[in-house]
Design an enzyme around this catalytic site. Structure first.
Site, PDB file in Angstrom:
ATOM      1  N   GLU A  76      51.862  39.749  39.495  1.00  0.00           N
ATOM      2  CA  GLU A  76      50.560  38.886  40.351  1.00  0.00           C
ATOM      3  C   GLU A  76      50.774  40.454  41.206  1.00  0.00           C
ATOM      4  OE1 GLU A  76      50.406  35.506  40.339  1.00  0.00           O
ATOM      5  OE2 GLU A  76      49.215  36.157  42.313  1.00  0.00           O
ATOM      6  N   ASP A  77      51.971  41.099  42.021  1.00  0.00           N
ATOM      7  CA  ASP A  77      51.508  41.633  42.680  1.00  0.00           C
ATOM      8  C   ASP A  77      51.389  43.208  42.886  1.00  0.00           C
ATOM      9  OD1 ASP A  77      52.023  39.105  44.471  1.00  0.00           O
ATOM     10  OD2 ASP A  77      53.904  39.651  44.587  1.00  0.00           O
TER      11      ASP A  77
END
Ligand code: MN
Length: 376
Positions: A76-77
């Site tokens: 996600e990051d």
């Protein structure tokens, strides 16, 4: 909060050098990927996945689960891809991280229809691979522990979502420790006045009953040992939200029969009943408060004998008597069944846990997401 703490926990139940090396590798891999990212608390981002892994090590999660927990926010990051994780670690880990990422993208606090659809996906995910939802629970627990750094409206939103969705899941998985903590953390933000008022009262009760309870523990331990029953005894106080619910039902604080409880853990089922007799010989039981969950376990597989007695110092004390094995299930829930390295929900487990069986049946019976949730 550091890597040493995680490794120390892991070594209590896993001595495989190679697996421990893989956990270290995952930590440094995630640390490098998240490098420069800072949490709202001002801490380095890596403290979050590390904390999630530590929570899971406390319920003795297996190595792939711990590794996936350390990597759970990298898809996600950061720029890393599922294939990279698969190559660096293994396909199981990549699948777990991907699963957690997908749940993270679901929205549980917008339109009702969307919430119903996503909750359904989430619940069905449990039957696919239980570990995805466990990582998500640990992730939510750490986020709730650090909720003070979020804005007030976000705090309330997250607290409600936790209470409505994650607490019931923790309960059905039988992870009582995670469930109770999530409940209290949510309650603190949903109804702060009540939370702090009760917390103060409970602290006082704990102080005034401490000596009586420990003297009871000592007497019970001595009697059981004299009667050749191997045993361990502990005291616990009901969690704040559990107390609040009892008060909502019309009970007064000092009338809650399981506000104070003693856990008596013995070696086998026969000795559970023997211990029950011994407890009753020391303290007068309250009529109608005996429950036998040994013969009839709760839907989440919880097993125990419960009896409430008049204890020392006029205290009402619930005693919970169970075997070491049952206690493990009561603390860790489904994870207690993870002896095999890659246990996914097999048919036997699905049948054993009534909740999963019902879930599968209800899932097949309707296409309407809201009906599905109502039924569940
Ligand atoms: Mn996270």
């Amino acid at each position: 909060m550091n890597l040493e703490k995680l490794l120390e926990n892991i070594k209590k139940y896993n001595s495989n050098e190679q697996e421990i090396e893989m956990i270290k590798k995952a930590y440094f891999y995630a640390e490098r990927l998240h490098n420069g990212q800072i949490r709202q608390s001002g801490e380095e981002y890596i403290t979050h996945p590390l904390s999630v892994a530590i929570i899971l090590s406390e319920i003795e999660a297996n190595t792939n689960t711990i590794v996936a927990a350390l990597l759970h926010d990298t898809l996600e990051d950061t720029d890393v891809k599922k294939d990279d994780i698969s190559y660096q670690f293994n396909p199981h880990v990549a699948m777990l991280v991907d699963g957690v990422t997908k749940i993270g993208k679901m929205n549980f606090s917008s339109r009702e229809e969307e919430i119903a659809g996503n909750t359904r996906k989430l619940l069905n995910g449990i039957t696919e691979d239980i570990r995805i939802i466990l990582i998500k629970l640990a992730d939510r627990l750490h986020n709730m522990r650090t909720l003070e750094f979020k804005k007030p409206d976000k705090q309330k939103e997250n607290a409600l979502e936790t209470m409505e969705i994650f607490v019931p899941i923790a309960y059905y998985l039988g992870c009582y420790s995670i469930k109770s903590e999530l409940e209290d953390l949510s309650f603190k933000y949903i109804n702060p006045e009540m939370y702090f008022e009760l917390a103060k009262k409970v602290k006082k009760i704990e102080e005034t009953t401490h000596d009586d309870l420990h003297s009871m523990l000592a007497d019970i331990h001595t009697l059981l040992t004299t009667n050749n029953i191997p045993n361990e005894v502990k005291a616990r106080t009901k969690n704040i939200y559990g107390i609040y619910k009892r008060i909502q039902q019309g009970n007064k604080l000092n009338e809650i029969h399981d506000l104070l409880a003693l856990k008596i853990i013995v070696d086998n089922i026969r000795n559970c009943y023997a211990a029950l007799g011994d407890v009753h010989s020391l303290y007068t039981p309250i009529h109608g408060r005996m429950k036998d969950y040994l013969v009839q376990p709760k839907t989440n597989m919880y097993q125990s004998l419960h009896t409430t007695v008049f204890g020392k110092g006029e205290n009402l004390v619930q005693t919970q008597i169970r075997t070491f094995e049952m206690d493990k299930i009561a603390t860790m829930g489904l994870t207690a069944y993870w002896q095999d390295p890659e246990v996914v929900m097999n048919d036997e487990l699905k049948n054993k846990f009534q909740f999963f069986k019902s879930l599968l049946e209800i899932n097949q019976s309707t296409n309407d997401n809201r009906r599905f949730l109502e039924e569940i």
